[in-house]
Design a protein around this motif. Structure first.
Motif, short mmCIF file in Angstrom:
data_model
loop_
_atom_site.label_atom_id
_atom_site.label_comp_id
_atom_site.label_asym_id
_atom_site.label_seq_id
_atom_site.Cartn_x
_atom_site.Cartn_y
_atom_site.Cartn_z
N LEU A 42 5.81 35.24 37.10
CA LEU A 42 5.42 34.30 36.04
C LEU A 42 6.28 34.51 34.80
O LEU A 42 6.76 33.54 34.19
CB LEU A 42 3.93 34.46 35.70
CG LEU A 42 3.40 33.59 34.55
CD1 LEU A 42 3.73 32.10 34.78
CD2 LEU A 42 1.89 33.76 34.37
N ASN A 102 -2.60 30.46 40.30
CA ASN A 102 -2.12 29.08 40.28
C ASN A 102 -2.27 28.41 38.91
O ASN A 102 -1.40 27.64 38.50
CB ASN A 102 -2.86 28.25 41.33
CG ASN A 102 -2.55 28.71 42.75
OD1 ASN A 102 -1.53 29.37 42.97
ND2 ASN A 102 -3.41 28.37 43.69
N TRP A 161 0.19 29.96 36.37
CA TRP A 161 1.53 29.58 36.83
C TRP A 161 2.01 28.25 36.23
O TRP A 161 3.17 28.08 35.91
CB TRP A 161 1.52 29.49 38.35
CG TRP A 161 2.86 29.29 39.00
CD1 TRP A 161 3.37 28.13 39.48
CD2 TRP A 161 3.84 30.30 39.24
NE1 TRP A 161 4.61 28.35 40.02
CE2 TRP A 161 4.93 29.67 39.89
CE3 TRP A 161 3.90 31.68 38.98
CZ2 TRP A 161 6.08 30.36 40.27
CZ3 TRP A 161 5.05 32.37 39.37
CH2 TRP A 161 6.11 31.71 39.99
N HIS A 162 1.07 27.31 36.12
CA HIS A 162 1.43 25.98 35.60
C HIS A 162 1.10 25.84 34.11
O HIS A 162 1.79 25.14 33.38
CB HIS A 162 0.71 24.89 36.39
CG HIS A 162 1.20 24.79 37.81
ND1 HIS A 162 2.40 24.19 38.14
CD2 HIS A 162 0.67 25.22 38.98
CE1 HIS A 162 2.58 24.25 39.45
NE2 HIS A 162 1.55 24.88 39.99
N ASN A 170 3.24 39.28 40.87
CA ASN A 170 2.95 37.93 40.37
C ASN A 170 3.22 37.82 38.87
O ASN A 170 3.72 36.81 38.39
CB ASN A 170 1.49 37.55 40.65
CG ASN A 170 1.26 37.28 42.12
OD1 ASN A 170 2.21 37.25 42.90
ND2 ASN A 170 0.01 37.08 42.50
N LYS A 202 1.22 26.87 43.56
CA LYS A 202 2.46 27.28 42.91
C LYS A 202 3.65 26.42 43.34
O LYS A 202 4.56 26.17 42.57
CB LYS A 202 2.73 28.76 43.17
CG LYS A 202 1.77 29.65 42.35
CD LYS A 202 2.08 31.13 42.47
CE LYS A 202 1.09 31.91 41.58
NZ LYS A 202 1.23 33.37 41.74
#
Lengths: 263, 263
Positions: free
Chosen positions: A44, A14, A17-18, A40, A122
């Motif tokens: 990304l 998470n 991701w940001h 994942n 996410k």
């Protein structure tokens, strides 16, 4: 602004991701993404301009200058020790709970912490410029670099020591994780009686607005605050089918009663 | 709209403080205010157009048609029994926790519940039109009158039985009182280390926005959700000076762990 940094992101949960897109938007370049989960990592990389998937932790030929370890807390130390690094690399982790010392066995002395104090999922966008970023570094040069990078994505950057960050993280668990779980429990209680969670939304919004406006200790209301033990008993009876929930109710109410003595 | 009702307010606490002016703004007339506390009664009367202070519970000569009992839960039944009423009076209480039956010994059969599902503090204004009002009544005529009055101040009026209202009230304690207390505890943890609560505000706002947008069970994050027992142990150690707080942390985390099994 200063030239963007070349960055490798280790982890694809998470936070990564940001954080990775926010860094790109500020002019930095994510060159590589490593993750135990290929799926994942690939998801990304798809969010980024030119990042490539890295298959292992041997970054000795990498062009990255900053390595961000955004993995589960108990894997940080292991990942940091396995990392093979190019010269002059800076390595940070993003954890609120882990000390700077977790990076003690990294193959560089330029280590630090880059902790964005926010809850990340996410499926929910966040505005990075409002997120407090807590910085800690082993030396002043590293600190300066990390502060510059943090300020390029957030208007709220602070130097926070390992000791203070730990207090902050515990406080954040109460303010965020436990608060959200209270909402989940209230939803479960309503659903068990086929009632709609929506009816609580105005209450929830007002609770937070009031807590932030008056300060939470001035905003407290409810039967425990009023020492209304008859209602507390009724509620305990209502919850008696779920022992763990009833015990949580009891302990919480007791703590409120103790915090608000009636003269 | 229909002519305003003439209303007597019994109680001058947080609910009466906000409900009485909201009723006036909708065209009703608060004719009398009774409270055990003369000072609070006087302060509430000062917020109203033409209400007078009533010194006792003998309302047999009152011109009021509706009597709203907004007192502490464990006093409702006693106050209701003491009330001397004019003919055709309707009597309601405003409690989420108490049954309609609490008014069983009132000197009228036109009894009901008028429960505004919100957290009220005197120092914080609220928008009544957004507050869900839960109505219950002994008979259809009373129900009709109460629905009309409720709809004159709120856009969200619902018929809720005693049984459902009790579930709603327990859920509201979790969603509001416990949530707010989580914020108070986080503030205490920060203050104990001379850290500023303000740093948590973006996290708190995002937590609630995300919980309401995704649904709280989809929005959960944190070490307990991740089954990160090492961090949980560190946090328990951090809290070990305050036994009650540590136990609350343990129980809360255990409940989250149980709610989010990892395959």
């Amino acid at each position: 602004m200063a030239l963007g940094k070349r960055i490798a992101m280790i982890g694809s949960g998470n936070v990564a991701w940001h954080l990775a897109p926010a860094l790109e938007n500020a002019g930095h370049i994510i060159v590589e993404v490593f993750s135990r989960s290929k799926k994942n990592a690939s998801a990304l990389v798809d969010r980024l301009y030119q990042a490539e998937i890295k298959e292992d932790l041997d970054f000795s030929d990498s062009t990255a200058e900053l390595f961000i370890i955004a993995v589960t807390d108990d894997c940080i130390s292991e990942v940091a020790q396995e990392l093979a690094l190019p010269e002059n690399a800076i390595v940070v982790h993003t954890s609120g709970a882990q000390s700077l010392g977790e990076l003690g066995y990294t193959a560089t002395e330029a280590i630090g912490v880059f902790y964005p104090l926010q809850t990340f999922s996410k499926s929910k966008k966040v505005k990075f410029e409002e997120i407090p970023i807590c910085i800690e570094a082993e030396d002043k040069d590293t600190e300066r670099v990390l502060l510059t990078i943090a300020k390029s994505i957030s208007n709220n950057v602070q130097l926070v020591s390992t000791v203070d960050r730990k207090a902050l993280h515990v406080a954040a668990v109460f303010a965020c994780n436990f608060t959200n779980h209270c909402l989940t429990l209230s939803e479960q209680i309503l659903n068990s009686k086929k009632l709609d969670f929506d009816i609580l939304k105005p209450l929830i919004i007002e609770t937070i607005n009031k807590g932030l406006e008056l300060g939470p200790s001035n905003a407290q209301t409810g039967p425990a605050k009023r020492h209304d033990f008859q209602t507390l008993d009724h509620h305990m009876e209502f919850l008696s089918e779920n022992e763990e929930l009833a015990e949580l109710y009891r302990l919480f109410s007791q703590n409120i009663v103790d915090n608000y003595p009636i003269d």
